[in-house]
Design a protein around this motif. Sequence first.
Motif, PDB file in Angstrom:
ATOM      1  N   TYR A   1       0.831  -1.201   0.000  1.00  0.00           N
ATOM      2  CA  TYR A   1       0.000   0.000   0.000  1.00  0.00           C
ATOM      3  C   TYR A   1       0.869   1.256   0.000  1.00  0.00           C
ATOM      4  N   LEU A   2       0.264   2.351  -0.454  1.00  0.00           N
ATOM      5  CA  LEU A   2       0.896   3.664  -0.469  1.00  0.00           C
ATOM      6  C   LEU A   2      -0.207   4.697  -0.273  1.00  0.00           C
ATOM      7  N   GLN A   3       0.033   5.652   0.633  1.00  0.00           N
ATOM      8  CA  GLN A   3      -0.976   6.677   0.871  1.00  0.00           C
ATOM      9  C   GLN A   3      -0.322   7.954   1.388  1.00  0.00           C
ATOM     10  N   ASP A   4      -1.071   9.039   1.267  1.00  0.00           N
ATOM     11  CA  ASP A   4      -0.582  10.353   1.674  1.00  0.00           C
ATOM     12  C   ASP A   4      -1.612  10.999   2.594  1.00  0.00           C
ATOM     13  N   GLU A   5      -1.175  11.368   3.784  1.00  0.00           N
ATOM     14  CA  GLU A   5      -2.021  12.164   4.675  1.00  0.00           C
ATOM     15  C   GLU A   5      -1.691  13.629   4.415  1.00  0.00           C
ATOM     16  N   TRP A   6      -2.633  14.320   3.798  1.00  0.00           N
ATOM     17  CA  TRP A   6      -2.408  15.671   3.286  1.00  0.00           C
ATOM     18  C   TRP A   6      -3.232  16.667   4.094  1.00  0.00           C
TER      19      TRP A   6
ATOM     20  N   ILE B   1      -6.923  15.279   4.370  1.00  0.00           N
ATOM     21  CA  ILE B   1      -7.350  14.260   3.415  1.00  0.00           C
ATOM     22  C   ILE B   1      -6.312  13.142   3.407  1.00  0.00           C
ATOM     23  N   ASN B   2      -6.786  11.924   3.503  1.00  0.00           N
ATOM     24  CA  ASN B   2      -5.898  10.764   3.398  1.00  0.00           C
ATOM     25  C   ASN B   2      -6.307   9.968   2.159  1.00  0.00           C
ATOM     26  N   TYR B   3      -5.434   9.901   1.182  1.00  0.00           N
ATOM     27  CA  TYR B   3      -5.776   9.206  -0.054  1.00  0.00           C
ATOM     28  C   TYR B   3      -4.657   8.236  -0.405  1.00  0.00           C
ATOM     29  N   GLY B   4      -5.017   7.156  -1.050  1.00  0.00           N
ATOM     30  CA  GLY B   4      -4.020   6.160  -1.423  1.00  0.00           C
ATOM     31  C   GLY B   4      -4.680   4.937  -2.020  1.00  0.00           C
ATOM     32  N   ALA B   5      -3.915   3.858  -2.084  1.00  0.00           N
ATOM     33  CA  ALA B   5      -4.426   2.618  -2.664  1.00  0.00           C
ATOM     34  C   ALA B   5      -3.560   1.462  -2.185  1.00  0.00           C
ATOM     35  N   ARG B   6      -4.096   0.259  -2.317  1.00  0.00           N
ATOM     36  CA  ARG B   6      -3.323  -0.943  -2.043  1.00  0.00           C
ATOM     37  C   ARG B   6      -3.604  -1.976  -3.128  1.00  0.00           C
ATOM     38  N   PHE B   7      -2.676  -2.904  -3.254  1.00  0.00           N
ATOM     39  CA  PHE B   7      -2.813  -4.020  -4.191  1.00  0.00           C
ATOM     40  C   PHE B   7      -2.712  -5.298  -3.381  1.00  0.00           C
ATOM     41  N   ASP B   8      -3.693  -6.197  -3.553  1.00  0.00           N
ATOM     42  CA  ASP B   8      -3.724  -7.450  -2.803  1.00  0.00           C
ATOM     43  C   ASP B   8      -3.741  -8.649  -3.738  1.00  0.00           C
TER      44      ASP B   8
ATOM     45  N   TYR C   1      -7.948 -21.786  -3.027  1.00  0.00           N
ATOM     46  CA  TYR C   1      -8.789 -22.562  -3.941  1.00  0.00           C
ATOM     47  C   TYR C   1      -8.965 -21.823  -5.265  1.00  0.00           C
ATOM     48  N   VAL C   2      -8.828 -20.501  -5.231  1.00  0.00           N
ATOM     49  CA  VAL C   2      -8.796 -19.682  -6.440  1.00  0.00           C
ATOM     50  C   VAL C   2      -7.646 -18.698  -6.263  1.00  0.00           C
ATOM     51  N   THR C   3      -7.232 -18.072  -7.354  1.00  0.00           N
ATOM     52  CA  THR C   3      -6.210 -17.032  -7.300  1.00  0.00           C
ATOM     53  C   THR C   3      -6.808 -15.743  -7.832  1.00  0.00           C
ATOM     54  N   GLU C   4      -6.748 -14.671  -7.015  1.00  0.00           N
ATOM     55  CA  GLU C   4      -7.331 -13.401  -7.415  1.00  0.00           C
ATOM     56  C   GLU C   4      -6.466 -12.247  -6.928  1.00  0.00           C
ATOM     57  N   THR C   5      -6.557 -11.129  -7.640  1.00  0.00           N
ATOM     58  CA  THR C   5      -5.879  -9.896  -7.253  1.00  0.00           C
ATOM     59  C   THR C   5      -6.881  -8.745  -7.328  1.00  0.00           C
ATOM     60  N   GLN C   6      -6.538  -7.657  -6.636  1.00  0.00           N
ATOM     61  CA  GLN C   6      -7.414  -6.483  -6.699  1.00  0.00           C
ATOM     62  C   GLN C   6      -6.635  -5.223  -6.328  1.00  0.00           C
ATOM     63  N   ILE C   7      -6.919  -4.139  -7.047  1.00  0.00           N
ATOM     64  CA  ILE C   7      -6.428  -2.804  -6.704  1.00  0.00           C
ATOM     65  C   ILE C   7      -7.541  -2.090  -5.944  1.00  0.00           C
ATOM     66  N   GLU C   8      -7.193  -1.477  -4.804  1.00  0.00           N
ATOM     67  CA  GLU C   8      -8.218  -0.912  -3.929  1.00  0.00           C
ATOM     68  C   GLU C   8      -7.924   0.550  -3.603  1.00  0.00           C
ATOM     69  N   PRO C   9      -8.563   1.471  -4.294  1.00  0.00           N
ATOM     70  CA  PRO C   9      -8.397   2.887  -3.951  1.00  0.00           C
ATOM     71  C   PRO C   9      -9.090   3.212  -2.623  1.00  0.00           C
ATOM     72  N   ARG C  10      -8.502   4.134  -1.870  1.00  0.00           N
ATOM     73  CA  ARG C  10      -9.070   4.584  -0.595  1.00  0.00           C
ATOM     74  C   ARG C  10      -8.940   6.110  -0.504  1.00  0.00           C
ATOM     75  N   VAL C  11      -9.962   6.743   0.038  1.00  0.00           N
ATOM     76  CA  VAL C  11      -9.877   8.170   0.308  1.00  0.00           C
ATOM     77  C   VAL C  11     -10.743   8.486   1.515  1.00  0.00           C
ATOM     78  N   GLY C  12     -10.212   9.288   2.417  1.00  0.00           N
ATOM     79  CA  GLY C  12     -10.958   9.700   3.592  1.00  0.00           C
ATOM     80  C   GLY C  12     -10.583  11.118   3.959  1.00  0.00           C
ATOM     81  N   ALA C  13     -11.491  11.816   4.624  1.00  0.00           N
ATOM     82  CA  ALA C  13     -11.240  13.203   4.968  1.00  0.00           C
ATOM     83  C   ALA C  13     -11.879  13.542   6.301  1.00  0.00           C
ATOM     84  N   ILE C  14     -11.244  14.478   7.010  1.00  0.00           N
ATOM     85  CA  ILE C  14     -11.795  15.055   8.236  1.00  0.00           C
ATOM     86  C   ILE C  14     -11.825  16.566   8.057  1.00  0.00           C
TER      87      ILE C  14
END
Length: 693
Positions: free
Chosen positions: A393-398, A406-413, A418-431
């Motif tokens: 994961y990589l994110q920036d608390e700005w 604002i905290n924005y970033g993403a992770r890759f999993d 039994y199966v093989t899967e991947t996913q890119i997951e964007p995230r954004v949050g703010a106060i």
Amino acid sequence: MKAFYNALILVISTLGCASTAIAGDVTDYQVIAQKLDAARNGLLPETGSSIYTMDNQAIQNLPEGDMNPINDVILQAPGVAQDSYGQLHVRGDHADLQYRLNGVILPEGITGFGQTLDTHFVNSIDFLTGALPAEYSYKTAGIVDIMTKTGIENGGRTSIMGGSNGTLEGTQEAFGSTGPFSYYVSGTYNENDRGIEPPTKTEGAIHDETHQNKEFGYFSYVLNPDNRLSFILGNSTNTFQIPNNPGQPQNFTLAGTPAYPSANLNENQAEHNTYEIAALQGAIGDKTDYQISLFSRQSDVFYAPDTIGDLIYNGIASRVYDQSVTTGIQNDNAYHLNDSHTIRFGFNYSYENARSNSFSDVFTANSDGSQNGTTPFGIPDNVTKAAQLAGIYLQDEWKAREKLTINYGARFDYYSAYVTETQIEPRVGAIYELTSQTKLHAGYSRYFTPPDTQFIAGTDIQKFAGTTGQLPTSTSSPVVPEEDNYYDIGIVHEVEKGFNLGIDAYYKQARHLLDEGQFGQALILAPFNYDKGKVQGVEFTADYKKGDFSGYANLAVSQALGKGVESGQYNFGADELAFIGNNWVHLDHDQLLTGSGGAAYKLYDVTYSTDLLYGSGLRSGFANTSHLSAYTQVNLGAAHSFDLGTLGPLDTKFSVINLFNNIYEIRDGSGIGVFAPQYGPGRGFFLALSKAF
């Protein structure tokens, strides 16, 4: 893993050799440890999510204090619904809780009836829900981040509690420090004759004894002013009798045994969990904080049937032994770029080896499942499966404005079992600070939730065809990870100093919605997927603290729905599968209203406390189309410290659980993945004594 371990040892040795000796006494090390604690906590931001913190004082203010099982402590958080066997459901999800110890992921184990963690070693709990930042993944309904006790001060404590249901619990704690080294260790033993929620309303459960012990150790060594090495070791060993339900009809015939009362069954389950964590944590220069950890967990569950009784009442008697061993690595970093930006990044990897061995005695059966033989025969069914999880994961608390973060970033999993899967997951949050007393938070997270490998049964369906162990249908598809879009918005207002009100709303849109159910005698849950799901709700919170009084209240409104079963279909009857395929159905753990609250007040050196739980009832009936009755459980406590002169103080606490003796039904044995009825506790009286040394 071995190569990394050797590299970690080399790094530690280098840091130790290159470090400058720390001059001073124990106080210097205490200051360093506190600074490192603050740096470690800064690795894990909360921007955009909802956080509920329970410090050690809040735990002690509960009627049973730290004698409470840890699941009962978490039940006091907003939006947490109780289920049988100590299960917790947060915001309409089945369990889906990730436990962390000092910020390090504790891998999933095969927990059945018992708790692995012990409340005594808890210093504080941060409970995070909502749209979580990018470093959190896999289990996302709630993050239970436990800060453990440490050994900054020298001493110890002996505690003992006794009371109703044959309860006897004893705990020994010891802690201390010598120069750069500090430690905290504890051991707890508990026995009672109401280990599992019984299937009858009567206060005296039949065949329901439990014996449990838990051990924990935290060890820390300050290498230099900027780096610390710590170790965590834990163990739990729990045994349970499976409670009996007298007067049940005999459904099958066993040659040579014309009668076998259901009150005489002798089913038992044993659970064993150990976990280990090694963490190197500190700072690199004045810009970067880091923690790198190795972790491991071993988990075993053994279910021993009453072969005669299970054959007569269920047509199948399965001896089950499941084992899971998980090892992994986790790294979290925070780079303080400037006053406006903090960059956080890291990775995790784990490898799990799960094994399921069972041997089932069954009868031969006709095509409709009816018994046609009275002499049983055995069917072995063994499977081993490996699973890998990896994420980055990589994110920036700005700090975009004085009042806006604002905290924005993403992770890759990556997931492979039994199966093989991947996913890119964007995230954004703010106060956003609307006023000095009012804060608004909002966020969006893409989630990826793999199924628990250790729970996925390896049953060969065809082995049981033509027997009384035959499954309802023969269709089977692999269990796959859940994929979610999660939205959260909330506001917290400080009415006056010490008095806060909050409201939080959320919505989850799920594909391959994961759920779990008990589809056999052993409490080893089996995961399955709904094709799609939707979960939504609103939480209201209030807390107040002034002088010697503190109080809180939480109320959650929630709805969790699924449609179409797309894996584990063999656990469902054809009529139920068809109904779920054409209709949105409530999940079995869905509860419309969930509430908790409590208060504590100190008067003339006596602290009086109360807490309560409210539930409108979990789902029941065909395809979860009904729900159970609402209930309220009220508990009381009173604590006082007696001065024993030269022997020092003796702390005492008297508590009453379920004051009004409202024995309510948690489950009635019906609903998707529900195997047997369970009732809440009757009124109980308990006395705890605690002595520091």
